[in-house]
Write a protein that holds these residues in place. Structure first.
Motif, PDB file in Angstrom:
ATOM      1  N   THR A  51       8.298  27.920 -62.469  1.00  0.00           N
ATOM      2  CA  THR A  51       7.882  28.357 -61.140  1.00  0.00           C
ATOM      3  C   THR A  51       7.776  29.879 -61.118  1.00  0.00           C
ATOM      4  N   TYR A  52       6.735  30.384 -60.484  1.00  0.00           N
ATOM      5  CA  TYR A  52       6.547  31.829 -60.361  1.00  0.00           C
ATOM      6  C   TYR A  52       6.001  32.141 -58.976  1.00  0.00           C
ATOM      7  N   VAL A  53       6.116  33.395 -58.579  1.00  0.00           N
ATOM      8  CA  VAL A  53       5.710  33.824 -57.234  1.00  0.00           C
ATOM      9  C   VAL A  53       4.229  34.206 -57.257  1.00  0.00           C
ATOM     10  N   THR A  54       3.465  33.639 -56.308  1.00  0.00           N
ATOM     11  CA  THR A  54       2.040  33.932 -56.217  1.00  0.00           C
ATOM     12  C   THR A  54       1.658  34.631 -54.922  1.00  0.00           C
ATOM     13  N   GLY A  76       6.199  37.225 -61.789  1.00  0.00           N
ATOM     14  CA  GLY A  76       4.891  36.646 -62.075  1.00  0.00           C
ATOM     15  C   GLY A  76       4.978  35.542 -63.106  1.00  0.00           C
ATOM     16  N   GLU A  77       3.844  34.912 -63.343  1.00  0.00           N
ATOM     17  CA  GLU A  77       3.766  33.819 -64.324  1.00  0.00           C
ATOM     18  C   GLU A  77       4.071  34.362 -65.714  1.00  0.00           C
ATOM     19  N   GLN A  78       4.955  33.689 -66.423  1.00  0.00           N
ATOM     20  CA  GLN A  78       5.414  34.159 -67.726  1.00  0.00           C
ATOM     21  C   GLN A  78       4.264  34.330 -68.724  1.00  0.00           C
ATOM     22  N   VAL A  79       3.358  33.381 -68.770  1.00  0.00           N
ATOM     23  CA  VAL A  79       2.249  33.486 -69.718  1.00  0.00           C
ATOM     24  C   VAL A  79       1.351  34.678 -69.371  1.00  0.00           C
ATOM     25  N   GLN A  80       1.177  34.983 -68.086  1.00  0.00           N
ATOM     26  CA  GLN A  80       0.378  36.147 -67.696  1.00  0.00           C
ATOM     27  C   GLN A  80       1.107  37.431 -68.042  1.00  0.00           C
ATOM     28  N   ARG A  81       2.418  37.454 -67.872  1.00  0.00           N
ATOM     29  CA  ARG A  81       3.208  38.636 -68.246  1.00  0.00           C
ATOM     30  C   ARG A  81       3.061  38.894 -69.746  1.00  0.00           C
ATOM     31  N   LYS A  82       3.092  37.827 -70.539  1.00  0.00           N
ATOM     32  CA  LYS A  82       2.919  37.974 -71.986  1.00  0.00           C
ATOM     33  C   LYS A  82       1.517  38.503 -72.303  1.00  0.00           C
ATOM     34  N   ALA A  83       0.514  37.968 -71.627  1.00  0.00           N
ATOM     35  CA  ALA A  83      -0.858  38.414 -71.871  1.00  0.00           C
ATOM     36  C   ALA A  83      -1.024  39.888 -71.511  1.00  0.00           C
TER      37      ALA A  83
END
Length: 138
Positions: A51-54, A76-83
Motif C-alpha cells: 500500500t502506498y499514498v496516492t 510513494g509506491e516502492q517500485v516508482q521510488r526505485k525507478a
C-alpha cells in the motif's frame, strides 16, 4: 487536532496465459505485449503490491476538493521510488564512465560493461526493449 484525507492504493496483478506462434521467444513476447484482448484475465490477489499514498488533502472528506498536499517521497509506491533512484544512479554512472581520469588498468574490459549498462538504463527509461547485451551486461 487537524484532520487529513489520505488516499492509498495497491497494485493488483492481473494476468492472462495465451499461446503465441512465433519464430523466436522475443517475437512471441512482443506479440503478447501488443495483444490488447483481456477477456480471459485473472487477478492474482496473493501477490498484490504494498500500500502506498496516492493523494492527501487538508481536512475531513476533502479528496479531490481543494488543494492537494505534497506527499513525502517515502510514502510513494516502492517500485516508482526505485525507478526514480535508478535514474539518479544512471546519471552518476554516465558521469563516472566518461571521466578521463577514472580509467582502471583493465579499461577496455570495464568500458564495454559500463557502455552496456548505460545503454540498457537509457532503454529502460525510454520504455524500449533492451539493446543487445554487449560485454556481458544484462
Amino acid at each position: 487536532m487537524p484532520a487529513f484525507t489520505i488516499e492509498t492504493t495497491y497494485r493488483l496483478p492481473v494476468y492472462r496465459q495465451r499461446c503465441y506462434e512465433a519464430e523466436t521467444l522475443d517475437v512471441a513476447c512482443v506479440l503478447a505485449i501488443a495483444d490488447e484482448g483481456w477477456d480471459d484475465e485473472k487477478s492474482d490477489v496473493e501477490t498484490s503490491g504494498d500500500t502506498y499514498v496516492t493523494g492527501a488533502w487538508d481536512g475531513r472528506d476533502a479528496a479531490y476538493h481543494g488543494k492537494a498536499l505534497g506527499i513525502p517521497l517515502q510514502f510513494g509506491e516502492q517500485v516508482q521510488r526505485k525507478a526514480d533512484h535508478f535514474e539518479v544512479l544512471l546519471g552518476a554512472l554516465k558521469v563516472f564512465a566518461h571521466t578521463p581520469y577514472a580509467e582502471p588498468a583493465d579499461g577496455p574490459f570495464w568500458r564495454q560493461r559500463l557502455d552496456a549498462a548505460i545503454a540498457k538504463g537509457e532503454a529502460i527509461l525510454a520504455g524500449e526493449l533492451d539493446p543487445q547485451a554487449a560485454g556481458g551486461a544484462s
